[in-house]
Design a protein around this motif. Structure first.
Motif, short mmCIF file in Angstrom:
data_model
loop_
_atom_site.label_atom_id
_atom_site.label_comp_id
_atom_site.label_asym_id
_atom_site.label_seq_id
_atom_site.Cartn_x
_atom_site.Cartn_y
_atom_site.Cartn_z
N LEU A 325 0.96 -1.14 -0.09
CA LEU A 325 0.01 0.07 0.08
C LEU A 325 0.80 1.40 0.11
O LEU A 325 0.58 2.46 -0.72
CB LEU A 325 -1.02 -0.07 1.28
CG LEU A 325 -1.84 -0.89 1.04
CD1 LEU A 325 -2.81 -1.18 2.53
CD2 LEU A 325 -3.10 -1.02 -0.09
N LEU A 326 2.09 1.21 0.75
CA LEU A 326 2.76 2.52 0.76
C LEU A 326 3.57 2.80 -0.60
O LEU A 326 3.57 3.87 -0.76
CB LEU A 326 3.90 2.26 1.90
CG LEU A 326 4.93 3.32 1.98
CD1 LEU A 326 4.35 4.53 2.41
CD2 LEU A 326 6.11 2.72 3.08
N SER A 327 3.83 1.42 -1.20
CA SER A 327 4.50 1.74 -2.34
C SER A 327 3.61 2.28 -3.62
O SER A 327 4.04 2.94 -4.52
CB SER A 327 5.10 0.46 -3.00
OG SER A 327 6.15 0.02 -2.01
N ALA A 328 2.31 1.69 -3.35
CA ALA A 328 1.10 2.32 -4.50
C ALA A 328 0.95 3.84 -4.25
O ALA A 328 0.98 4.58 -5.33
CB ALA A 328 -0.20 1.64 -4.10
N VAL A 329 1.02 4.24 -2.94
CA VAL A 329 0.95 5.71 -2.59
C VAL A 329 2.19 6.63 -3.23
O VAL A 329 1.99 7.78 -3.73
CB VAL A 329 0.51 6.04 -1.28
CG1 VAL A 329 0.86 7.47 -0.71
CG2 VAL A 329 -0.72 5.56 -0.73
N CYS A 330 3.39 5.95 -2.93
CA CYS A 330 4.54 6.74 -3.43
C CYS A 330 4.83 6.72 -4.97
O CYS A 330 5.78 7.59 -5.21
CB CYS A 330 5.70 6.37 -2.47
SG CYS A 330 5.59 6.65 -0.77
N ALA A 331 4.30 5.84 -5.94
CA ALA A 331 4.82 5.74 -7.17
C ALA A 331 4.81 6.81 -8.08
O ALA A 331 5.83 7.10 -8.36
CB ALA A 331 3.71 4.65 -7.78
N PHE A 332 3.60 7.73 -8.02
CA PHE A 332 3.86 8.73 -8.89
C PHE A 332 4.71 9.88 -8.24
O PHE A 332 5.36 10.53 -9.34
CB PHE A 332 2.27 9.38 -9.00
CG PHE A 332 1.41 8.49 -10.24
CD1 PHE A 332 1.71 8.90 -11.62
CD2 PHE A 332 0.81 7.36 -9.92
CE1 PHE A 332 1.00 8.40 -12.62
CE2 PHE A 332 0.17 6.72 -11.09
CZ PHE A 332 0.33 7.31 -12.12
N PRO A 333 4.53 10.22 -7.15
CA PRO A 333 5.45 11.24 -6.51
C PRO A 333 7.02 10.80 -6.90
O PRO A 333 7.72 11.84 -7.13
CB PRO A 333 5.36 11.26 -5.05
CG PRO A 333 3.90 10.94 -4.98
CD PRO A 333 3.70 9.77 -5.87
N LEU A 334 7.41 9.67 -6.85
CA LEU A 334 8.73 9.32 -7.04
C LEU A 334 9.13 9.59 -8.40
O LEU A 334 10.24 10.25 -8.61
CB LEU A 334 8.96 7.73 -6.99
CG LEU A 334 8.90 7.15 -5.56
CD1 LEU A 334 8.75 5.70 -5.36
CD2 LEU A 334 10.01 7.87 -4.80
N PHE A 335 8.44 9.36 -9.33
CA PHE A 335 8.63 9.81 -10.88
C PHE A 335 8.61 11.04 -11.08
O PHE A 335 9.29 11.62 -12.15
CB PHE A 335 7.63 8.89 -11.86
CG PHE A 335 8.30 7.47 -11.94
CD1 PHE A 335 9.21 7.26 -13.04
CD2 PHE A 335 7.94 6.41 -11.28
CE1 PHE A 335 10.03 6.18 -13.40
CE2 PHE A 335 8.39 5.06 -11.48
CZ PHE A 335 9.31 5.03 -12.58
#
Length: 443
Positions: A325-335
């Motif tokens: 769940l944490l990775s899903a939330v962070c995906a777009f901000p990372l890129f």
């Protein structure tokens, strides 16, 4: 979501296996050393595919097509991994965990070292990329049997209440392998371009030969799993382990695959693809992208150690759920950070991205080994992990192809990462409810 009783059953009552913390630490260290070498060898290919093989082995193609061809060769290793899982899963569940791990460490060391000796396209023509694919296949087969056996051996030597930390030891082999491979490439990238292309890039591959010798020496001193010895004594070994996994434990296999997707596929999106995306699409220096993975590997080590301990308190399935769940939330901000082209932002994005996906990855060994009974464990774990790898190994290729349809925008890669994360979260949720407990006691 229950499997047939035979697949889910633990050891018979009254047949407890005695394990000790001292033995567990020694075996876990040996598993870590071998796994670090395996991942060093395997990750070298990913970095080289992004910055070397596209130019030296696919020289007749335009830059984009050459990169895609190099990534396709990279993905071939993932296709081979399930075959390695079948071969070494049978060996590990029938003959022993230890001999399987000795064979895999030699096999991948030889294949990787030979890549360093392989002439380029301008020397032997089309034979160069064909031989490169063959050596990548051998790498994939070896890795297909390595990880499942390493975590199985580490877990089966460990007390039940400390399996999280010992199962995390082989996981640390991944960031250490990244540090070694990225560090080796960071050093040879300091050479002038002409020397790097001529011979510099080969040095990290040739280093696989001496590293293989060290890993083999350490693994030779490891004793066989006490649970496997018990299976021999009680004549409980499966005749065709993989067939039994598909026949009686296929639901567990699917859950295990789902829980492993993010740790494998997400890693390659944030390393192999991001290195290529940064250098070819954003025009950033290759050494910046490689150095970002070095920082990320250090972060990953810390996360793995912490999550291994947390899994002992919360359960590996719950840790996997929250990590997904944490990775899903962070995906777009990372890129979004990567797209700024700011060096500090890029290092932060890659390090943070690897950190969040490592929450689930850290406990994959603990979760997968407890999804299968001892008699099917090596095959079940190896198949689940490597089928997940086969499904995600072409993600750098897919993400690169999607760049063309999105006008070079990074959102398709971010969306891929979200999808992987949510599937893994579901795998963790279901996996926590399907865990099998071995009947072991601490010495």
């Amino acid at each position: 979501m229950n499997t047939p009783d035979h697949a889910a059953a633990g050891p018979p009552p009254g047949t407890s296996v005695v394990v000790s913390g001292k033995d567990a630490a020694r075996v876990a260290f040996a598993a870590f050393v071998g796994t670090a070498l395996e991942w060093y060898d395997y990750f070298l290919f990913g970095t080289a595919a992004a910055i070397v093989f596209n130019r030296l082995y696919f020289t007749t193609l335009d830059p984009t097509a050459a990169t895609m061809a190099a990534f396709a060769t990279f993905g071939v290793g993932f296709v081979a991994r399930p075959f390695g899982a079948l071969i070494f899963g049978w060996l590990g569940d029938r003959i022993g965990r230890r001999p399987a791990l000795l064979i895999t460490v030699v096999m991948i060391g030889v294949a990787t070292g030979c890549i360093g000796l392989l002439p380029a396209f301008d020397s032997i023509g089309v034979a160069a990329p064909l031989l490169l694919v063959l050596l990548r296949l051998l790498q994939g087969i070896a890795v297909g049997g390595e990880w499942g056996g390493a975590v199985t051996l580490a877990v089966e030597h460990a007390p039940l209440d400390k399996r999280g930390r010992y199962a995390a030891m082989p996981q640390i082999g991944s960031p250490v392998g990244t540090l070694l491979s990225s560090g080796a490439f960071a050093l040879v990238l300091l050479l002038p371009q002409e020397q790097f292309d001529a011979w510099g890039w080969r040095l990290p591959f040739l280093a696989a030969f001496p590293l293989m010798a060290v890993a083999f020496y350490i693994r030779r001193k490891v004793e066989e799993s006490p649970l496997f010895d018990q299976l021999i004594e009680q004549d409980e070994r499966a005749k065709i382990p993989a067939l039994e996994v598909f026949r009686t434990a296929w639901r567990r296999l699917l859950v295990a695959m789902a829980s492993a997707l993010l740790g494998i596929g997400g890693f390659y999106v944030l390393t192999t693809f991001v290195i290529s995306y940064g250098t070819t699409q954003l025009g950033l220096p290759a050494d910046l992208m490689v150095n970002a993975t070095l920082v990320a590997a250090l972060v990953e080590v810390v996360v793995i150690i912490a999550m291994g301990r947390l899994a002992e308190r919360l359960g590996p399935g719950r840790v996997t759920l929250w990590g997904g769940l944490l990775s899903a939330v962070c995906a777009f901000p990372l890129f979004w950070l990567i797209d700024t082209r700011n060096p500090a932002a890029i290092v932060l994005a890659v390090a943070a991205g690897i950190g969040v996906i490592s929450v689930a990855y850290a406990v994959s060994g603990a979760l997968l080994t407890e999804l299968f009974p001892a008699r099917l464990r090596y095959s079940g774990v190896a198949l689940a992990y490597n089928l997940a790898g086969a499904l995600t190994g072409f993600l750098p290729f897919i993400a690169t192809a999607l760049l063309q349809t999105s006008g070079g925008a990074s959102w398709p890669a971010a969306l891929l990462l979200v999808g992987l994360s949510l599937i893994t979260a579901l795998g963790g949720f279901l996996g926590e409810r399907l865990r099998v407990k071995d009947n072991v006691v601490a010495a």
